[in-house]
Design a protein around this motif. Structure first.
Motif, PDB file in Angstrom:
ATOM      1  N   LEU A  44       0.824  -1.215   0.000  1.00 20.01           N
ATOM      2  CA  LEU A  44       0.000   0.000   0.000  1.00 20.01           C
ATOM      3  C   LEU A  44       0.857   1.265   0.000  1.00 20.01           C
ATOM      4  CD1 LEU A  44      -2.914  -1.140   2.293  1.00 20.01           C
ATOM      5  CD2 LEU A  44      -3.099  -0.390  -0.097  1.00 20.01           C
ATOM      6  N   MET A  45       2.031   1.195   0.580  1.00 18.94           N
ATOM      7  CA  MET A  45       2.926   2.350   0.546  1.00 18.94           C
ATOM      8  C   MET A  45       3.655   2.437  -0.803  1.00 18.94           C
ATOM      9  SD  MET A  45       4.509   2.498   4.389  1.00 18.94           S
ATOM     10  CE  MET A  45       5.508   3.940   4.026  1.00 18.94           C
ATOM     11  N   ALA A  46       4.232   1.326  -1.266  1.00 20.20           N
ATOM     12  CA  ALA A  46       5.060   1.336  -2.469  1.00 20.20           C
ATOM     13  C   ALA A  46       4.255   1.377  -3.767  1.00 20.20           C
ATOM     14  CB  ALA A  46       5.982   0.124  -2.486  1.00 20.20           C
ATOM     15  N   PHE A  47       3.073   0.770  -3.774  1.00 20.22           N
ATOM     16  CA  PHE A  47       2.285   0.698  -5.000  1.00 20.22           C
ATOM     17  C   PHE A  47       1.117   1.671  -5.034  1.00 20.22           C
ATOM     18  CE2 PHE A  47       3.510  -4.047  -4.724  1.00 20.22           C
ATOM     19  CZ  PHE A  47       4.745  -3.801  -5.284  1.00 20.22           C
ATOM     20  N   SER A  48       0.707   2.190  -3.864  1.00 19.66           N
ATOM     21  CA  SER A  48      -0.449   3.094  -3.809  1.00 19.66           C
ATOM     22  C   SER A  48      -0.120   4.449  -3.202  1.00 19.66           C
ATOM     23  CB  SER A  48      -1.581   2.447  -2.993  1.00 19.66           C
ATOM     24  OG  SER A  48      -1.948   1.213  -3.542  1.00 19.66           O
ATOM     25  N   GLY A  49       1.056   4.591  -2.615  1.00 18.98           N
ATOM     26  CA  GLY A  49       1.487   5.883  -2.099  1.00 18.98           C
ATOM     27  C   GLY A  49       0.950   6.263  -0.734  1.00 18.98           C
ATOM     28  N   LEU A  50       0.381   5.312   0.002  1.00 17.06           N
ATOM     29  CA  LEU A  50      -0.183   5.647   1.309  1.00 17.06           C
ATOM     30  C   LEU A  50       0.904   5.899   2.347  1.00 17.06           C
ATOM     31  CD1 LEU A  50      -3.268   3.294   1.693  1.00 17.06           C
ATOM     32  CD2 LEU A  50      -3.139   5.604   0.783  1.00 17.06           C
ATOM     33  N   ARG A  51       0.593   6.738   3.312  1.00 22.18           N
ATOM     34  CA  ARG A  51       1.474   6.984   4.443  1.00 22.18           C
ATOM     35  C   ARG A  51       1.193   5.932   5.514  1.00 22.18           C
ATOM     36  NH1 ARG A  51      -0.694  10.994   6.807  1.00 22.18           N
ATOM     37  NH2 ARG A  51       1.060  11.660   8.065  1.00 22.18           N
ATOM     38  N   PRO A  52       2.162   5.602   6.361  1.00 23.11           N
ATOM     39  CA  PRO A  52       1.912   4.629   7.433  1.00 23.11           C
ATOM     40  C   PRO A  52       0.784   5.078   8.364  1.00 23.11           C
ATOM     41  CG  PRO A  52       4.246   5.264   7.395  1.00 23.11           C
ATOM     42  CD  PRO A  52       3.546   6.065   6.347  1.00 23.11           C
ATOM     43  N   GLU A  53       0.633   6.381   8.554  1.00 25.10           N
ATOM     44  CA  GLU A  53      -0.400   6.912   9.440  1.00 25.10           C
ATOM     45  C   GLU A  53      -1.803   6.703   8.869  1.00 25.10           C
ATOM     46  OE1 GLU A  53       2.268   8.539   8.394  1.00 25.10           O
ATOM     47  OE2 GLU A  53       3.435   8.977  10.186  1.00 25.10           O
ATOM     48  N   SER A  54      -1.904   6.465   7.564  1.00 24.53           N
ATOM     49  CA  SER A  54      -3.205   6.154   6.954  1.00 24.53           C
ATOM     50  C   SER A  54      -3.581   4.699   7.213  1.00 24.53           C
ATOM     51  CB  SER A  54      -3.175   6.398   5.445  1.00 24.53           C
ATOM     52  OG  SER A  54      -2.933   7.752   5.173  1.00 24.53           O
ATOM     53  N   GLY A  60      -3.499   4.442  17.424  1.00 19.58           N
ATOM     54  CA  GLY A  60      -4.182   3.169  17.199  1.00 19.58           C
ATOM     55  C   GLY A  60      -5.692   3.280  17.270  1.00 19.58           C
ATOM     56  N   THR A  61      -6.216   4.482  17.088  1.00 16.05           N
ATOM     57  CA  THR A  61      -7.660   4.708  17.204  1.00 16.05           C
ATOM     58  C   THR A  61      -8.412   4.564  15.883  1.00 16.05           C
ATOM     59  OG1 THR A  61      -7.261   7.082  16.950  1.00 16.05           O
ATOM     60  CG2 THR A  61      -7.442   6.230  19.205  1.00 16.05           C
ATOM     61  N   ASP A  62      -7.687   4.526  14.783  1.00 15.17           N
ATOM     62  CA  ASP A  62      -8.339   4.408  13.479  1.00 15.17           C
ATOM     63  C   ASP A  62      -7.304   3.924  12.471  1.00 15.17           C
ATOM     64  OD1 ASP A  62     -10.376   4.471  11.643  1.00 15.17           O
ATOM     65  OD2 ASP A  62     -10.561   6.660  11.560  1.00 15.17           O
ATOM     66  N   GLY A  63      -7.789   3.546  11.322  1.00 14.33           N
ATOM     67  CA  GLY A  63      -6.933   3.075  10.241  1.00 14.33           C
ATOM     68  C   GLY A  63      -7.801   2.614   9.090  1.00 14.33           C
ATOM     69  N   LEU A  64      -7.176   2.092   8.065  1.00 14.33           N
ATOM     70  CA  LEU A  64      -7.951   1.570   6.937  1.00 14.33           C
ATOM     71  C   LEU A  64      -8.795   0.384   7.386  1.00 14.33           C
ATOM     72  CD1 LEU A  64      -5.741   1.479   3.721  1.00 14.33           C
ATOM     73  CD2 LEU A  64      -7.626   2.988   4.250  1.00 14.33           C
ATOM     74  N   ARG A  65     -10.000   0.325   6.860  1.00 19.20           N
ATOM     75  CA  ARG A  65     -10.919  -0.786   7.113  1.00 19.20           C
ATOM     76  C   ARG A  65     -11.103  -1.545   5.811  1.00 19.20           C
ATOM     77  NH1 ARG A  65     -13.799   0.379  11.948  1.00 19.20           N
ATOM     78  NH2 ARG A  65     -13.372   2.508  12.656  1.00 19.20           N
ATOM     79  N   LEU A  66     -11.573  -2.764   5.912  1.00 24.37           N
ATOM     80  CA  LEU A  66     -11.790  -3.568   4.705  1.00 24.37           C
ATOM     81  C   LEU A  66     -12.761  -2.889   3.751  1.00 24.37           C
ATOM     82  CD1 LEU A  66     -11.886  -7.200   6.142  1.00 24.37           C
ATOM     83  CD2 LEU A  66      -9.940  -5.858   5.311  1.00 24.37           C
ATOM     84  N   GLY A  67     -13.746  -2.185   4.286  1.00 27.94           N
ATOM     85  CA  GLY A  67     -14.717  -1.482   3.447  1.00 27.94           C
ATOM     86  C   GLY A  67     -14.126  -0.319   2.677  1.00 27.94           C
ATOM     87  N   VAL A  88     -10.043   3.970  -0.634  1.00 21.28           N
ATOM     88  CA  VAL A  88     -10.475   5.293  -0.195  1.00 21.28           C
ATOM     89  C   VAL A  88      -9.847   5.593   1.157  1.00 21.28           C
ATOM     90  CG1 VAL A  88     -12.461   6.708   0.463  1.00 21.28           C
ATOM     91  CG2 VAL A  88     -12.644   5.118  -1.464  1.00 21.28           C
ATOM     92  N   VAL A  89      -9.169   6.724   1.233  1.00 21.22           N
ATOM     93  CA  VAL A  89      -8.579   7.182   2.490  1.00 21.22           C
ATOM     94  C   VAL A  89      -9.486   8.269   3.037  1.00 21.22           C
ATOM     95  CG1 VAL A  89      -6.568   8.221   3.589  1.00 21.22           C
ATOM     96  CG2 VAL A  89      -6.269   6.613   1.694  1.00 21.22           C
ATOM     97  N   LYS A  90     -10.092   7.964   4.181  1.00 22.59           N
ATOM     98  CA  LYS A  90     -11.044   8.892   4.786  1.00 22.59           C
ATOM     99  C   LYS A  90     -10.359  10.175   5.243  1.00 22.59           C
ATOM    100  CE  LYS A  90     -12.154   5.806   7.810  1.00 22.59           C
ATOM    101  NZ  LYS A  90     -11.675   4.468   7.603  1.00 22.59           N
ATOM    102  N   GLN A  91     -11.153  11.206   5.373  1.00 23.28           N
ATOM    103  CA  GLN A  91     -10.669  12.522   5.762  1.00 23.28           C
ATOM    104  C   GLN A  91      -9.829  12.482   7.039  1.00 23.28           C
ATOM    105  OE1 GLN A  91     -13.836  15.322   6.210  1.00 23.28           O
ATOM    106  NE2 GLN A  91     -12.547  16.861   7.158  1.00 23.28           N
ATOM    107  N   LYS A  92     -10.280  11.750   8.039  1.00 20.60           N
ATOM    108  CA  LYS A  92      -9.553  11.750   9.320  1.00 20.60           C
ATOM    109  C   LYS A  92      -8.252  10.961   9.271  1.00 20.60           C
ATOM    110  CE  LYS A  92     -12.876   8.441  11.086  1.00 20.60           C
ATOM    111  NZ  LYS A  92     -13.820   8.156  12.122  1.00 20.60           N
ATOM    112  N   LEU A  93      -8.009  10.190   8.196  1.00 15.79           N
ATOM    113  CA  LEU A  93      -6.740   9.473   8.025  1.00 15.79           C
ATOM    114  C   LEU A  93      -5.791  10.208   7.084  1.00 15.79           C
ATOM    115  CD1 LEU A  93      -7.986   5.793   7.669  1.00 15.79           C
ATOM    116  CD2 LEU A  93      -6.988   6.895   9.682  1.00 15.79           C
ATOM    117  N   SER A  94      -6.261  11.295   6.506  1.00 15.75           N
ATOM    118  CA  SER A  94      -5.490  12.049   5.531  1.00 15.75           C
ATOM    119  C   SER A  94      -4.697  13.160   6.213  1.00 15.75           C
ATOM    120  CB  SER A  94      -6.451  12.660   4.503  1.00 15.75           C
ATOM    121  OG  SER A  94      -5.827  13.670   3.762  1.00 15.75           O
TER     122      SER A  94
END
Length: 186
Positions: A44-54, A60-67, A88-94
């Motif tokens: 997800l980081m190398a192929f999609s550009g996501l940050r670890p915090e996403s 540890g209160t939120d993160g990506l969900r299967l949905g 989809v990266v939700k607003q609060k993970l961005s």
């Protein structure tokens, strides 16, 4: 009265001064050495550009969900309706505090499927609200989601087992470099 303070080397970044982006072979070696959960984070980081915090918030209160993986279909078998799959990266993970989306291709989707199959085999009931990255038996579970430090620890272990020295964050540079190359060819 305002004083100006000069600090020698204040803009230097010694931890990244000689850092470089891994090449395809090195990334492949990292993925081969990584755990199934780390493979998901790495892709997800190398192929999609996501940050670890996403993937898992600092606390540890939120993160990506299967949905959040829109083409992921959960039933008796884990499948993808279409590849590349939208993430989809939700607003609060961005970091920029706005919702955005990216895509994960076949290789990353394969790692996600294998990881989720492993979790189902271990008896976990998966729902679209389930965290994408789940705890393993190594630690004490304080939250539903992995903290950023655990996400990066997994990645760091894969990098070290591959015999490389680099920060996990360099995987985002791999993504950025791949985009630059694709744009220059297009």
């Amino acid at each position: 009265m305002q004083l100006t303070v000069n600090i020698s080397g204040e803009n230097e970044t010694p931890t990244i001064v000689n850092e470089r982006v891994p090449n395809k072979e090195e990334l492949s070696r990292i993925l081969r050495k990584a755990t199934s959960r780390a493979k998901v984070s790495i892709s997800l980081m190398a192929f999609s550009g996501l940050r670890p915090e996403s993937l898992g918030r600092y606390e540890g209160t939120d993160g990506l969900r299967l949905g959040d993986i829109k083409e992921l279909h959960i039933s008796d078998d884990i499948t993808f309706d279409r590849i590349p799959a939208m993430v989809v990266v939700k607003q609060k993970l961005s970091k920029a505090r706005h919702q955005y989306f990216t895509f994960i291709g076949r290789e990353g989707a394969t790692y996600i499927k294998e990881y989720l199959d492993e979790r189902k085999k271990n008896g976990e009931e998966l729902t679209y609200d389930s965290p994408l990255l789940q705890f393993d038996s190594r630690g004490i579970r304080k939250n539903d989601f992995l903290r950023t430090t655990l996400v990066t620890r997994d990645i760091r272990q894969g990098i070290e087992l591959a015999g490389l020295k680099m920060r996990p964050y360099v995987l985002r540079a791999y993504f950025s470099t791949a985009l630059d190359i694709a744009e220059s060819k297009g």
